[in-house]
Scaffold this active site. Structure first.
Site, PDB file in Angstrom:
ATOM      1  N   GLU A 302       0.883  -1.169   0.000  1.00 22.58           N
ATOM      2  CA  GLU A 302       0.000   0.000   0.000  1.00 22.58           C
ATOM      3  C   GLU A 302       0.910   1.204   0.000  1.00 22.58           C
ATOM      4  OE1 GLU A 302      -1.582   3.313   1.115  1.00 22.58           O
ATOM      5  OE2 GLU A 302      -1.582   2.323   3.068  1.00 22.58           O
ATOM      6  N   CYS A 336      -1.855   8.531   4.129  1.00 19.96           N
ATOM      7  CA  CYS A 336      -1.882   8.203   2.709  1.00 19.96           C
ATOM      8  C   CYS A 336      -3.255   8.477   2.105  1.00 19.96           C
ATOM      9  CB  CYS A 336      -1.480   6.748   2.492  1.00 19.96           C
ATOM     10  SG  CYS A 336      -2.330   5.589   3.567  1.00 19.96           S
TER      11      CYS A 336
END
Length: 552
Positions: A302, A336
């Protein structure tokens, strides 16, 4: 007799783990017991300067080469001196993981699960203040941001991941008459390399543990700016009864640690959260080494995001204002999933501009031990300089304006004001490039060009992590869902694009944002097993001839 050799390998029962529920989030209100105890722990940890070793095969390893862990909001304050490993220590960690694999991989799943359920209860109770305080001091998180991350989310990861294990094992094939077909879900052969980021202690705890739950052993390299919290997580794993060598904690330079791990023939997988360039470089190294591995490594990552909010003319302005303030500026935008670009219908902009400016004026920033501060510091000097340069770029562009904020100060901590930039240029870099800071860029579009704006959002960024649409018009919501189907792995309707909850919104994105293997769901856990199909025939054939061979 070793501890692991005493673990039973079979049970005459079908065990079910406790039902997983999301951990309640404490509010740390004035006068609350949790606020008092956390304050005491913050004082305790602030008054110490630790010497932190590596942990390899359960043993503390000191190399003599150390790196300081400091408070980002008071960068002169050293929390710890952390020993740094190199190729020798990584090789030792791989060896320790291999030795532990021989027994851990054969433990029944419920025995492995019990270790992490105990860890969850320890974190929910006596370890909560310690891990939260370490996260606050070492990563400059407020009490609320630490609570939802280092406590609640990590507890959720451990409890929900355990609940997914029997669901995975229950997936079995059909069996025809006279045959029993079954699937065994084996741990991977070799070790898994877990690389964790600075911004979420929950991710630092989840990446190595989700792998270990499935019977694998791990070499864990945390971010150099999150070594302090990693130290306490490793101590928590040990307190929960994790056998030596199952998770091996190695601090050190990313290139040295990574190259040694990725070059090893026993690499079975990589579990990564971090920047897109680093992940892509790791993938290239794995590709270059592919002929030298015992198996094809599982690669799960990720990575970055350039997350959007699109506001239709029918959007509710107060809700939109709150979503931007929280989505862009909580934890200094160092998520993020943070909102970093906003596309606003022209008719909404005057009201949104005024409300957003009024809200930003109330945001307090400073030392996170002051409970009145909404924001702390960005993580280090490199991040601070990146954000300072981005603001300077906006100030120099004739089509762009720094509307709110824009000031930076590194005299005591690495502080960047919550900043709103408005541009008339769709090609402006801050609408495309990830910043990872408290800077949001706004583009105002004509009301009549909503459809065109949706298609532009889909095309203009290489990322595909999170995004949201604000609208009261249901047709506009449906249109956004359709056009932006691949632009966000986590899509929000009338909500900020941050705050995924384990068990509710499995998290991850595609495109340059990662492999979308959805942390916090069974879809992540299945990457860490290797199925074996077993067919048992009860009465085997004794003649090779089939009926069609017979004569009329």
């Amino acid at each position: 007799m070793s501890e692991t050799s005493r673990i039973p390998t079979a049970a005459a029962a079908e065990f079910r783990p406790p039902v997983a529920v999301n951990e309640p989030v404490k509010n740390y209100a004035p006068g609350s017991p949790e606020r008092h105890s956390l304050t005491q722990k913050l004082r305790e940890l602030s008054g110490q300067r630790l010497e932190i070793p590596l942990v390899i095969g359960g043993a503390a390893v000191r190399t003599g080469t150390t790196k300081q862990a400091v408070m980002p909001h008071r960068h002169a304050h050293v929390l710890a001196d952390v020993h740094q490993g190199g190729a020798t220590e990584v090789t030792a960690a791989i060896h320790a993981a291999g030795e532990a694999w021989e027994t851990w991989s054969r433990w029944p799943w419920w025995e492995r699960a019990a270790v992490f359920l105990r860890a969850a209860d320890l974190l929910s109770g006596p370890w909560r203040d310690t891990v939260n305080a370490a996260t606050m001091l070492g990563q400059s998180k407020t009490a609320h941001q630490a609570e939802i991350d280092a406590a609640a989310e990590l507890i959720d990861f451990w409890r929900f991941n355990v609940s997914y294990i029997p669901q995975i094992y229950a997936e079995q094939p059909l069996s025809s008459a006279g045959v029993w077909n079954r699937l065994e879900y084996r741990p991977l052969e070799g070790f898994v390399f877990a690389v964790t980021p600075f911004n979420f202690t929950s991710i630092a705890g989840n990446l190595p543990s989700s792998v270990a739950m499935m019977g694998n052993t791990v070499v864990w390299k945390p971010a150099s700016t999150a070594m302090y919290a990693a130290h306490f997580l490793m101590a928590l794993f040990q307190a929960a009864g994790l056998p030596d060598g199952v998770i091996n904690l190695v601090y050190g330079p990313g290139g040295t640690v990574g190259d040694t791990a990725l070059d090893h023939p026993d690499l079975a997988g990589v579990h990564f959260t971090g920047s897109t360039p680093v992940f892509q470089q790791m993938w290239r190294e794995i590709g270059a080494n592919i002929g030298g591995y015992r198996n094809y490594p599982r690669v799960v990552g990720e990575t970055g995001g350039k997350n959007f909010i699109i506001a239709h003319p029918s959007a509710d302005v107060p809700a939109l204002t709150t979503a931007i303030a929280r989505g862009a500026f909580e934890y200094q935008g160092q998520k993020c999933s943070a909102a970093s670009r906003v596309f606003v219908a022209e008719s909404l902009w005057p009201a949104l501009r005024d409300q957003l400016g009024a809200e930003i004026a109330t945001i307090k920033m400073g030392d996170i031990t002051d409970y009145g501060n909404f924001m702390g510091a960005v993580i280090d000097r490199n991040a601070w300089e990146t954000h300072r340069n981005a603001i300077a770029l906006a100030e120099s562009d004739p089509q762009t304006e720094v509307l709110f904020g824009g000031e930076t100060d590194d005299s005591e901590g690495y502080f960047v004001q919550p900043t709103v930039i408005v541009t008339k240029n769709l090609d402006f870099p801050l609408l495309h490039d990830e910043l990872f800071g408290p800077i949001v860029t706004v583009y105002v579009y004509p009301d009549s060009e909503y459809a065109e704006m949706l298609h532009a959002i889909d095309r203009m960024s290489k990322y595909g992590l999170t995004g949201s649409v604000f609208a009261r018009d249901r047709a506009a919501i449906a249109e956004a869902e359709a056009v932006l189907r691949h632009a966000a792995g986590n899509f929000y309707i009338n909500d900020k694009p941050t705050g995924a909850v384990v068990g509710q919104q499995p998290f991850g994105g595609a495109r340059a944002s990662g492999t979308n293997d959805k942390a916090g769901s069974m879809w992540n856990l299945i990457r860490w097993v290797s199925p074996r199909a077993v067919k048992e025939t009860f009465v085997p054939a004794t003649d090779y001839r089939y009926p069609f061979l017979q004569s009329e």
